[in-house]
Design a protein around this motif. Structure first.
Motif, PDB file in Angstrom:
ATOM      1  N   UNK A 299       0.818  -1.208   0.000  1.00 56.65           N
ATOM      2  CA  UNK A 299       0.000   0.000   0.000  1.00 56.65           C
ATOM      3  C   UNK A 299       0.853   1.260   0.000  1.00 56.65           C
ATOM      4  N   UNK A 300       2.100   1.131   0.441  1.00 53.56           N
ATOM      5  CA  UNK A 300       3.016   2.264   0.509  1.00 53.56           C
ATOM      6  C   UNK A 300       3.898   2.373  -0.721  1.00 53.56           C
ATOM      7  N   UNK A 301       3.664   1.539  -1.709  1.00 53.28           N
ATOM      8  CA  UNK A 301       4.464   1.607  -2.919  1.00 53.28           C
ATOM      9  C   UNK A 301       5.772   0.857  -2.846  1.00 53.28           C
ATOM     10  N   UNK A 302       5.903  -0.078  -1.895  1.00 48.77           N
ATOM     11  CA  UNK A 302       7.092  -0.917  -1.821  1.00 48.77           C
ATOM     12  C   UNK A 302       8.042  -0.581  -0.702  1.00 48.77           C
ATOM     13  N   UNK A 303       7.857   0.558  -0.057  1.00 48.57           N
ATOM     14  CA  UNK A 303       8.666   0.926   1.108  1.00 48.57           C
ATOM     15  C   UNK A 303       7.705   1.330   2.216  1.00 48.57           C
ATOM     16  N   UNK A 304       7.892   0.821   3.435  1.00 50.10           N
ATOM     17  CA  UNK A 304       6.899   1.068   4.485  1.00 50.10           C
ATOM     18  C   UNK A 304       6.777   2.550   4.831  1.00 50.10           C
TER      19      UNK A 304
END
Length: 391
Positions: A299-304
């Protein structure tokens, strides 16, 4: 005669109204027009198993084992934070505050509005009052004491997410109800005025009080009482205000759609992720803790980014795993990924703008006593330095 009276008592505890209502008229027409409604019922985009073939007997053995039953409940009372009325009425300094009430029920105060997700205040998540999973801790705030609620959001119709008595208790607040397709029939049957109900299909949105609420996909199923299968939709939810955005997963298996939801509606200040009631017997419909963390990252685009609040654990015994395992595994997975995790006891509010402090309160009452866990004082997350401190 005595036996007859006992039977009458049992029937009086059976709440047929809690089975729900069957959609008709325009509501049914909207359901039939939905792209998710195929061959007479709602379906996930990919084939989904509610239960693996041949697993019924092994599952029963697991559920009935004495050791398993002991591990699925805490050894002592679950600590519940009861916020004072003046604290509840004080607006969040950052404009966003979350209060986990237990299981999947979360009160979100966002940009001046109050949104209540999947409220379940009942003692059992069941159509009857005398059987079914029983609440393991009291509610942090009695329903009658709950301050104004602007919007009630429901993810799907299962009893641990949609509770008839709770819905009826919330009518007095004047709240709007925003639900997936088909669930409006239940609410109207229980007394919610039709003009306060909004039903949405996936990717549809409505605006209430400056907030945009969007129904987004989830990989799950529906089913309530004795009515036919799969005629109400399930959903995850995005709530966006002028300054903040949050995501509530509802119940779901892990699927590829999380990245698409994040790209379309993120970034999120907080996600409320289902991380409990998982099992190898039903891997498609509930996420494991590690999958919940992975979905948060997607949901964050691959980075938390943002804060993950673990939900769907701790309140009802719904799966074979140990009671505290979901949150323990989530926090540990979050630390490894450098993600921010907030894991407060029920009723304790937090603001995602503040550094989350994880105090493993659940360890003191986990069964059996956990061997090998590192000493863990209350520390901030994410954990680069925290992990070093544990070593």
């Amino acid at each position: 005669m005595t036996g007859f009276r006992s039977r009458r008592i049992g029937l009086s505890a059976l709440r047929p109204a809690s089975f729900g209502a069957v959609p008709t008229g325009e509501r049914l027409a909207r359901i039939r027009r939905s792209p998710q409604f195929v061959d007479g019922q709602f379906r996930n985009p990919v084939p989904t198993r509610q239960l693996l073939n041949g697993s019924a007997l092994p599952m029963a053995r697991t559920q009935l084992s004495r050791e398993g039953r002991l591990r699925r409940a805490p050894v002592g009372p679950i600590p519940v934070h009861r916020p004072a009325a003046e604290d509840r009425r004080r607006p969040p300094a950052s404009g966003l505050r979350l209060t986990w009430m237990g299981h999947s029920s979360v009160l979100v105060e966002i940009d001046g509005r109050r949104v209540l997700f999947d409220p379940v205040w009942g003692e059992r998540c069941s159509p009857v009052t005398w059987a079914g999973p029983k609440r393991m801790h009291p509610v942090p705030v009695e329903l009658a004491e709950l301050e104004q609620v602007d919007v009630v959001v429901i993810s799907h119709d299962h009893y641990d997410h949609l509770d008839m008595s709770t819905v009826q208790g919330l009518i007095r607040t004047g709240a709007a109800f925003v639900v997936p397709l088909g669930i409006g029939a239940d609410l109207e049957f229980w007394g919610v005025p039709a003009e306060r109900i909004t039903e949405l299909d996936w990717h549809e949105a409505t605006r209430i009080g400056g907030l945009t609420l969007t129904a987004t996909p989830a990989q799950h199923f529906c089913g309530r009482g004795l009515r036919g299968p799969q005629h109400t939709l399930w959903a995850s939810w995005v709530v966006a205000g002028p300054e903040h955005r949050v995501y509530h997963s509802g119940d779901t298996g892990y699927f590829s759609g999380f990245a698409e939801i994040g790209a379309a509606h993120g970034p999120f200040d907080a996600t409320m992720m289902q991380i409990g009631a998982y099992s190898d017997f039903w891997p498609d419909i509930h996420m494991t803790p590690e999958e919940g963390l992975r979905a948060h990252v997607d949901l964050s685009g691959g980075a938390p980014e943002g804060v993950l609040l673990p939900i769907h654990w701790g309140t009802f015994n719904l799966a074979p795993h140990p009671w505290s395992e979901p949150v323990e595994r989530t926090v540990m997975a979050g630390r490894r990924a450098g993600a921010q995790i907030a894991a407060p006891p029920p009723g304790k509010p937090f603001e995602p703008a503040d550094p989350p402090v994880v105090d493993p309160w659940w360890r003191a009452i986990a069964v059996p006593p956990v061997q090998g866990w590192p000493a863990w004082p209350a520390v901030a997350s994410p954990a680069g330095a925290d992990l070093a401190a544990e070593r």
